[in-house]
Design an enzyme around this catalytic site. Structure first.
Site, PDB file in Angstrom:
ATOM      1  N   SER A 198       0.854  -1.178   0.000  1.00  0.00           N
ATOM      2  CA  SER A 198       0.000   0.000   0.000  1.00  0.00           C
ATOM      3  C   SER A 198       0.894   1.233   0.000  1.00  0.00           C
ATOM      4  CB  SER A 198      -0.880  -0.002   1.257  1.00  0.00           C
ATOM      5  OG  SER A 198      -1.544   1.231   1.421  1.00  0.00           O
ATOM      6  N   TYR A 228      -2.913  -0.776  10.113  1.00  0.00           N
ATOM      7  CA  TYR A 228      -2.805  -1.083   8.685  1.00  0.00           C
ATOM      8  C   TYR A 228      -1.405  -0.744   8.175  1.00  0.00           C
ATOM      9  CZ  TYR A 228      -4.027  -1.289   3.733  1.00  0.00           C
ATOM     10  OH  TYR A 228      -4.075  -1.608   2.398  1.00  0.00           O
ATOM     11  N   LYS A 246       1.329  -3.379   6.421  1.00  0.00           N
ATOM     12  CA  LYS A 246       1.837  -3.242   5.061  1.00  0.00           C
ATOM     13  C   LYS A 246       3.332  -2.942   5.022  1.00  0.00           C
ATOM     14  CE  LYS A 246      -1.917  -4.350   2.998  1.00  0.00           C
ATOM     15  NZ  LYS A 246      -1.991  -5.634   2.270  1.00  0.00           N
TER      16      LYS A 246
END
Length: 224
Positions: free
Chosen positions: A135, A148, A152
């Site tokens: 990401s 998150y 990632k």
């Protein structure tokens, strides 16, 4: 025709890419947690396309799924780890422990489970590309998405280390899909996601990108 395994195939980017690859004449083998979405895919795309209900956080079930897939179809040419969760935006100290754990289980452990199940057959065949979705938040950070971001950033490191372990002729690539109007983006940006590309539009570009990967790209971060 290429054989492609995609996780998280029932919605969002996984569903859009699966549909695009099938349109282009490739064999798509996918998994997802949602039984309704899997049944829908089975009705829409008959054999040899192959869709199964599998939770990537359960290693035994992933192994059983891979065993069946490899027995029927052989080693994939392309393995795409797409399945992932996003946390509800909040400061890290307000993210419940169980939700943090679930995100890590899907985004990191799930990716590792799938690689563990499919990579040996790909290594034995001496070919194939493993694409792990990263990401923009795997290469930068922002407030209220710390879980998150952590997952990632981990995918970036995992992929580069995996690249060092693969034999010549294979590749592992971390891929930043870009900013797309998906349920995941709406979870963060709400209506602010509307101005971005829709998944079907994105999939046309993404298909060209992933099929362009080869041994020369091993360990290289990439973006759509």
């Amino acid at each position: 025709m290429k054989k492609v395994v995609i996780t998280g195939v029932t919605r969002g980017l996984g569903r859009a890419l699966a549909e695009e690859l099938i349109t282009r004449g490739h064999l798509v083998i996918g998994c997802g947690r949602g039984a309704e979405g899997i049944i829908d895919l089975r009705f829409a795309h008959a054999a040899p396309h192959d869709f199964s209900v599998v939770d990537v956080t359960e290693p035994v079930k992933v192994e059983l799924w891979a065993e069946r897939v490899l027995g029927m179809h052989g080693a994939p040419d392309l393995l795409i780890n797409n399945a992932a969760l996003m946390n509800d935006p909040a400061p890290l100290w307000e993210v419940p422990a169980e939700k943090f754990s679930r995100l890590i289980d899907v985004n990191i452990k799930g990716t590792a489970n799938v690689i563990r199940a499919f990579a040996p057959a790909m290594v034995k065949a001496g070919r194939g590309v493993i694409v792990n979705y990263s990401s923009g938040w795997g290469r930068s950070v922002d407030a209220k998405v710390a879980p998150y971001c952590a997952s990632k950033w981990a995918i970036e490191g995992l992929t580069r280390a995996l690249a060092e372990e693969l034999p010549e002729g294979m590749a592992a690539v971390s891929l930043n899909p870009g900013v797309i109007d998906t349920d995941m983006l709406r979870q963060c940006w709400a209506e602010g996601a509307e101005g971005h590309a829709k998944p079907a539009e994105w999939a046309k570009r993404a298909a060209d990108v992933v099929f362009g990967f080869g041994p020369k790209d091993n360990g290289r971060p990439a973006s759509v």
